[in-house]
Design an enzyme around this catalytic site. Structure first.
Site, mmCIF file in Angstrom:
data_model
loop_
_atom_site.group_PDB
_atom_site.id
_atom_site.type_symbol
_atom_site.label_atom_id
_atom_site.label_comp_id
_atom_site.label_asym_id
_atom_site.label_seq_id
_atom_site.Cartn_x
_atom_site.Cartn_y
_atom_site.Cartn_z
ATOM 1 N N CYS A 80 0.651 -1.016 -0.110
ATOM 2 C CA CYS A 80 0.044 0.054 0.047
ATOM 3 C C CYS A 80 0.598 1.403 -0.110
ATOM 4 C CB CYS A 80 -0.380 -0.095 1.192
ATOM 5 S SG CYS A 80 -2.556 0.525 1.884
ATOM 6 N N HIS A 101 -3.714 -5.792 1.693
ATOM 7 C CA HIS A 101 -2.376 -5.520 2.799
ATOM 8 C C HIS A 101 -2.494 -7.111 3.126
ATOM 9 C CE1 HIS A 101 -2.132 -1.693 3.676
ATOM 10 N NE2 HIS A 101 -3.136 -1.536 3.215
ATOM 11 N N GLU A 137 -1.157 -8.282 5.122
ATOM 12 C CA GLU A 137 -1.058 -8.824 6.450
ATOM 13 C C GLU A 137 -1.663 -8.776 7.614
ATOM 14 O OE1 GLU A 137 -0.258 -6.116 4.973
ATOM 15 O OE2 GLU A 137 -0.770 -4.383 6.513
#
Ligand SMILES: Nc1ncnc2c1ncn2[C@@H]1O[C@H](COP(=O)(O)OP(=O)(O)O)[C@@H](O)[C@H]1O
Ligand SMILES: [Mg+2]
Lengths: 780, 231, 87, 87
Positions: free
Chosen positions: B85, B194, B196
């Site tokens: 991002c 994302h 994560e």
């Protein structure tokens, strides 16, 4: 202390010109005319200031008193009522309360050495004038309250009330407010875990923008903001002080809108979330390394507030050299510096031997810092400017002992007639086709429609601990990654019910927030509130306020959960028309392991669906009466708080034993809406039968579907857990009826012998409403 | 494996990236934007967030940070670098990957669970996937629209540098539905969504099996760790 | 087709966080001679037909009402492109 | 103190969604004479001291390297404020 400043009014606060008005001048020219009225002070308040000082105030002192004695900062009209929150407490309510009302935010022990702090606050008027910045700085302000307790902010929520969805100005306000909240909180890296969005013409010229922030801390990290320790340094850090929001706090919160007048300084403030994010990390590092005695946030009334509050809460004295304030605009006068509401600033009290280490931390974070003065034992707050004394006051007279009013209260002339006009006599549909049509009409109505146009603009993932968020009933966040310990929060307020009966309305708001927390599997523990009302100078509004506080405080005592803090916002009216009383109530609950959380929608095939609680004919003030009949009258539903407690206990036990696949509370729109939402949550359909219910409760079909009786929840239970679940209900004696079964492959909601609506039709009806007004978004 | 996660002023998902590295079996190392020290890490993550408030252009000011000198050198020397991002935006601003990002076409911040197709399963960060595999990864951004001139687009399409493409919905108006890009060598990867946030059961996107159970993002981190171990 | 340029700046009294961030970045790059940076917007409006006085009047009104937000911004210039200073 | 103005516009080949949205809004207000709107940035840099050739050279370089991104933007003008067109 809160950060709202309320009006667009712009004023020139340079009554004396550029030369400072010193305490010596004040003594020498006792009769000099002072513009106290323009600053929002009444003649008797001004006289009181002169009496306290034994002379006329300097213009700097006048600036300080005027902002600190404003309604917004001093709670002068509400104080006599708010005491009830502190008085109506049982020992059980105090047990887990580490910090109660009166501090920047209350702190609750959640176990395992962890504590949670949370608070909701309004930023209503600024958000009407400049929706984006108003809402953004609202988030910024409440987050600073949380930081000042020594906590790391971990989540935000927003409670929004807008005008009629089709009114021409609504889109401007909605767009700006939602983007402002989105921008600021997303930029801070705080997940948004829930909120409210309502549309009603009563909020047309007076939208409500309330923001809630939650923080987490270890017990030993708790800090209170006070100026103790003579010789300790008083340090201002964060953004520079500029000309924004001057006069905000008092002029803005004190009187009704008056248009125009010559303008000198804009009263809007521009938020810089990046600066605040850096400030958060900087403050946490200062706390962690034990470099500060205390930190106070700067919100409404800026330096006036921070210095007088810190001094009042500490050893009582402080000396400040105002020339040392770092300015963005060098032309500011001393009075303007004292009143400025520039955002993203903090004030710390630092022991001299730690000052170098303190400055090293702020330098690391690129945060500008200046030492303004020190703590004294004189009992006086003394402020110098250009080498001369411009303020010399007892800080308690500014920050604590402001005026307190017992405003006149009058039973509203219109309320008996309103309560007599019940919705029970409105035509109720009996024909299944008509019931279906009304069901869909409600489902797509602005207040029951899907809010993802709003919530899709909010980050929920950041920090990686969000266990529940929209569209579930409460937001939930993991606190401890090891044990899974977490909290849940829900907020509620039904302004329509409060208009019918503010005392009952406040009880209902608490009951609903309590229930919304309970359905997630958490155990309710504490309350925060934001009381949004019209003008306190209107005796009928004051009556509404007194009723609401009485109702809320009694109800908290009954449910045995303490109010830990909150905010009052008065003067929410356009001309002489006040908004509906809107006491937003937030309930915080604790869950031992977020892995046991319960979502609001059905997940699996073949689960049994149960309705907990019973239904009565309670359509007064309902969404059905409003949407289908454009009707508001009668009396709000009954609320049985002992029953709510029992229900909460049942849900907590069910969640803890992992018996519940889903739990969703019944509120606006009643059973019909709750069923539809449970289907739409994960796209799992259901077959529902109402025959038994109709018979048990002795009601007609429409009432069963649309009534808004309280104490009700629908749950889904896996077949294999059925016996244990029924045993649990029996053991606790709470009314329960099996009303259906989930049916994943049907992709529809079937209410047997009444109607069937496909998932696609449910979703398109529910999702279309907001995008049709505010612009299409990405399909979810 | 020691994986560095750089924190810039305004980084937000740095702790999440560290957690993801840990869940994948690696050792996260916190790196500070103002240092010139990579602390001996073997891979680097530029995490999501709003570094410097995203003011000027997203990622622009952060790309001028001291540590970026080392990051650029390391990337050019072949060290795996992942930009998520805001990190993707920094990689573009630092010219480690082609293209740039502008405001989302619909002008709003958007958060959604996004389906992606893995277009290149040979990079350091994607080798655990199968080419053509569809994965669900949370997306959340305001300036996520990937753009480049026609020539650049043709080149990265032709040379397999498009690592991920949006499936179903293009959430921001990115050219060619491009969600993620790699450098020619395949050690530097940037993407808007994302990963994560899809590494821990209970906190990821919903899947047909259960709510919040999606962990498709974990493969990014295991890819880089396992390839390093097998060397 | 002719182009009209409208320029809007944040009000001088208000904080400009973007500008502040850029001053900081420039100074970290060793460029300390810039004491302040403010960032506004430049609108280029392409006009169908001639730029008459009526069109300019329209633009002046729209600049105030639509292109800028008078609570926080000022319209600092309206010009026809040819009249703009050269690069 | 003197002010240097740097103006940056999105490249003509690129879609400017914000500009497009403004064209739409204008046309809904009955203003159909604007066929295109593009929105760029105006930087006002306040300079400590005199605007020498060296300062201008710095600004030109910073305009290209920092204030704009050449993949998506063009620097369309650099001027000293006094030379700017009047409102
Ligand atoms: N402005 C908002 N911000 C965040 N979440 C919101 C907002 N408005 C509504 N929501 C969320 O949408 C969902 C539905 O809202 P609502 O129907 O008011 O819930 P309830 O009836 O349970 O109080 C909830 O999860 C609520 O938190
Ligand atoms: Mg609910």
């Amino acid at each position: 202390m809160s950060t709202e400043n309320d009006r667009a009014e712009l004023i020139d606060v340079r009554p004396e010109g550029p030369k400072p008005d010193t305490t010596a001048d004040a003594a020498a020219t006792p009769d000099k005319h002072q513009p106290y009225e323009a600053l929002g002070l009444k003649a008797d308040e001004y006289a009181k200031i002169r009496e306290i000082l034994g002379r006329r105030p300097t213009s700097g002192e006048l600036a300080m008193y005027s902002v600190m004695w404003s309604e917004h900062c001093s709670y002068k009209s509400s104080k006599v009522y708010l005491r009830q929150f502190g008085q109506k407490v049982s020992p059980a309510m105090k047990k887990d309360l580490m910090v109660g009302m009166g501090e920047n935010a209350g702190v609750v022990d959640v176990g395992g050495g962890w504590a949670v702090t949370f608070k909701v606050e309004s930023h209503n008027h600024p958000s009407y004038i400049e929706p984006f910045q108003g809402a953004a700085t609202g988030v910024g302000g409440i987050v600073r309250d949380i930081i000042s307790m020594g906590a790391r902010p971990v989540a935000v929520m927003d409670q929004l009330r807008f005008g009629d969805i089709d009114a021409p100005d609504t889109r401007r306000v909605v767009d700006g407010v939602v983007q402002g909240i989105s921008f600021y909180a997303n930029c801070l890296g705080l997940p948004n875990i829930g909120g409210e969005t309502y549309f009603d013409a009563v909020y047309q010229g007076n939208p409500l923008v309330n923001a809630l922030a939650v923080g987490v801390l270890r017990h030993e990290d708790l800090h209170l903001a006070n100026a103790k320790g003579v010789g300790n340094k008083v340090v201002l850090f964060g953004a520079r002080t500029g000309g924004d929001g001057i006069g905000g706090a008092s002029i803005l919160a004190s009187d009704t809108f008056s248009s125009g007048g010559p303008t000198k300084r804009p009263s809007v403030q521009v938020g810089d979330p990046f600066a605040e994010k850096v400030l958060i990390e900087c403050c946490l590092e200062l706390f962690r390394d034990e470099l500060v005695e205390g930190i106070q946030d700067l919100g409404a009334a800026g330096i006036s507030c921070a210095t007088s509050e810190l001094a009042s809460n500490g050893d009582g004295g402080m000396f400040i050299e105002l020339d040392d304030v770092l300015l963005r605009d060098p032309s500011l006068t001393a009075e303007e510096i004292l009143m400025s509401e520039s955002q993203e600033r903090m004030m710390a009290v630092v022991s001299p031997d730690k000052l170098d280490a303190f400055l090293a931390v702020t330098a690391k974070w690129d945060v500008e810092t200046s030492v303004l003065g020190e703590v004294t034992d004189t009992g006086r707050l003394v402020i110098n400017w250009h080498g001369e004394e411009i303020v010399n006051v007892d800080p308690r007279t500014v920050a604590v002992d402001g005026p307190v009013y017992e405003r006149p209260v009058a039973y509203p002339s219109w309320i008996d007639a309103l309560q007599a006009d019940t919705a029970a006599t409105l035509a109720r549909p009996t024909d299944p086709e008509e019931v279906r049509a009304q069901f869909l009409q409600l489902l797509g109505s602005p207040n029951l429609a899907d809010k993802s146009w709003v919530t899709n603009q909010y980050d929920t993932y950041v920090l990686g601990n969000t266990a529940l968020s929209f569209p579930d009933d409460g937001g939930m966040v993991r606190v401890d990654e090891e044990s899974g310990l977490g909290f849940a929060i829900a907020t509620d307020a039904n302004g329509r019910w409060c208009q019918l009966d503010p005392k009952q309305g406040a009880r209902l708001a608490l009951a609903e927030a309590y229930r919304n927390v309970a359905v997630t599997g958490a155990v309710p523990a504490a309350v925060t509130d934001c009381l949004n009302f019209g003008s306190p100078e209107d005796p009928e509004v004051m009556w509404q306020f007194s009723q609401a506080v009485e109702g809320l405080s009694d109800a908290c005592l009954e449910l045995e959960i303490p109010v830990t803090g909150g905010n009052v916002s008065f003067y929410n009216q356009t001309g002489s028309a006040p908004i509906h009383p809107t006491p937003v109530v937030g309930v915080l609950g604790v869950i031992q392991d977020v892995a046991k959380r319960v979502p609001s929608g059905w997940q699996d095939d073949g689960d049994n669906i149960y309705l907990l609680g019973t239904t009565s004919l309670e359509l007064d003030g309902s969404a059905w009466a409003g949407v289908v009949h454009d009707h508001l009258g009668g009396r709000p539903p009954a609320v049985d708080l002992a029953g709510e407690k029992q229900l909460g206990g049942l849900l907590a036990a069910g969640a803890d034993q992992s018996l519940l696949a889903a739990a969703h509370d019944l509120s606006d729109g009643g059973l019909a809406q709750a069923l539809a939402e449970s289907v739409m949550r994960f796209g799992v359909g259901a077959r529902v039968w109402l025959g038994e219910l109709l018979e048990r409760d002795g009601l007609d079909l429409a009432t069963t579907l649309f009534s808004e009786s309280t104490g009700r929840v629908i749950v889904s239970v896996p077949r294999e857990d059925d016996v244990r679940f029924r045993g649990l209900c029996e053991g606790r004696g709470y009314p329960v009826a099996r009303i259906g079964v989930t049916d994943a492959s049907s992709r529809s909601l079937e209410i047997q012998d009444v109607f069937t609506v496909s998932l696609d039709e449910l979703r398109s009806t529910h999702r279309g409403t907001l995008p049709a007004r505010f612009g299409a978004t990405i399909p979810q | 494996m020691r994986v560095g996660v750089v924190t810039f002023p305004g980084s937000l998902d740095d702790r999440d990236a560290q957690r993801a590295v840990r869940l994948a079996g690696g050792t996260p190392v916190a790196l500070w934007h103002g240092d010139h020290d990579l602390q001996g890490v073997e891979a680097i993550i530029l995490p999501g967030g709003f570094s410097y408030g995203d003011y000027l252009r997203a990622g622009a000011i952060a790309s001028l940070s001291p540590i970026m000198t080392e990051v650029v050198d390391a990337a050019n020397a072949g060290m795996p670098v992942l930009g998520i991002c805001n990190g993707f935006q920094m990689l573009a601003e630092a010219r480690l990957i082609p293209g740039a990002h502008t405001r989302n076409a619909h002008q709003q911040f958007i958060r959604r669970d996004q389906v992606l197709r893995v277009e290149n399963a040979s990079t350091d960060w994607t080798n655990g996937f199968a080419e053509g595999q569809e994965i669900t990864i949370p997306l959340k951004n305001a300036d996520g629209r990937f753009v480049a001139d026609a020539e650049t687009i043709a080149r990265i399409e032709g040379e397999g540098q498009v690592a991920f493409r949006y499936v179903g919905v293009n959430p921001n108006g990115s050219m060619d539905d491009i969600a993620g890009v790699s450098n020619a060598r395949g050690n530097v990867v940037g993407l808007m969504p994302h990963p994560e946030h899809a590494t821990e059961p209970g906190f990821g996107p919903d899947t047909p099996d259960a709510m919040s159970s999606g962990v498709d993002g974990l493969t990014f981190f295991t890819s880089v760790i396992e390839r390093a171990l097998s060397k | 087709m002719p182009t009209i340029v409208v320029e809007v700046m944040p009000k001088a009294e208000l904080l400009d966080p973007q500008g502040k961030a850029v001053v900081g970045a420039l100074s970290r790059l060793g460029q300390q001679q810039f004491t302040d940076v403010r960032i506004g917007k430049r609108f280029e409006l392409t006009v169908e037909g001639e730029v008459t006085e009526a069109v300019l009047a329209d633009v002046r009104r729209l600049a105030d009402d639509v292109l800028s937000n008078s609570v926080i911004e000022d319209v600092v210039s309206i010009s026809v492109l040819d009249a703009a200073p050269a690069v």
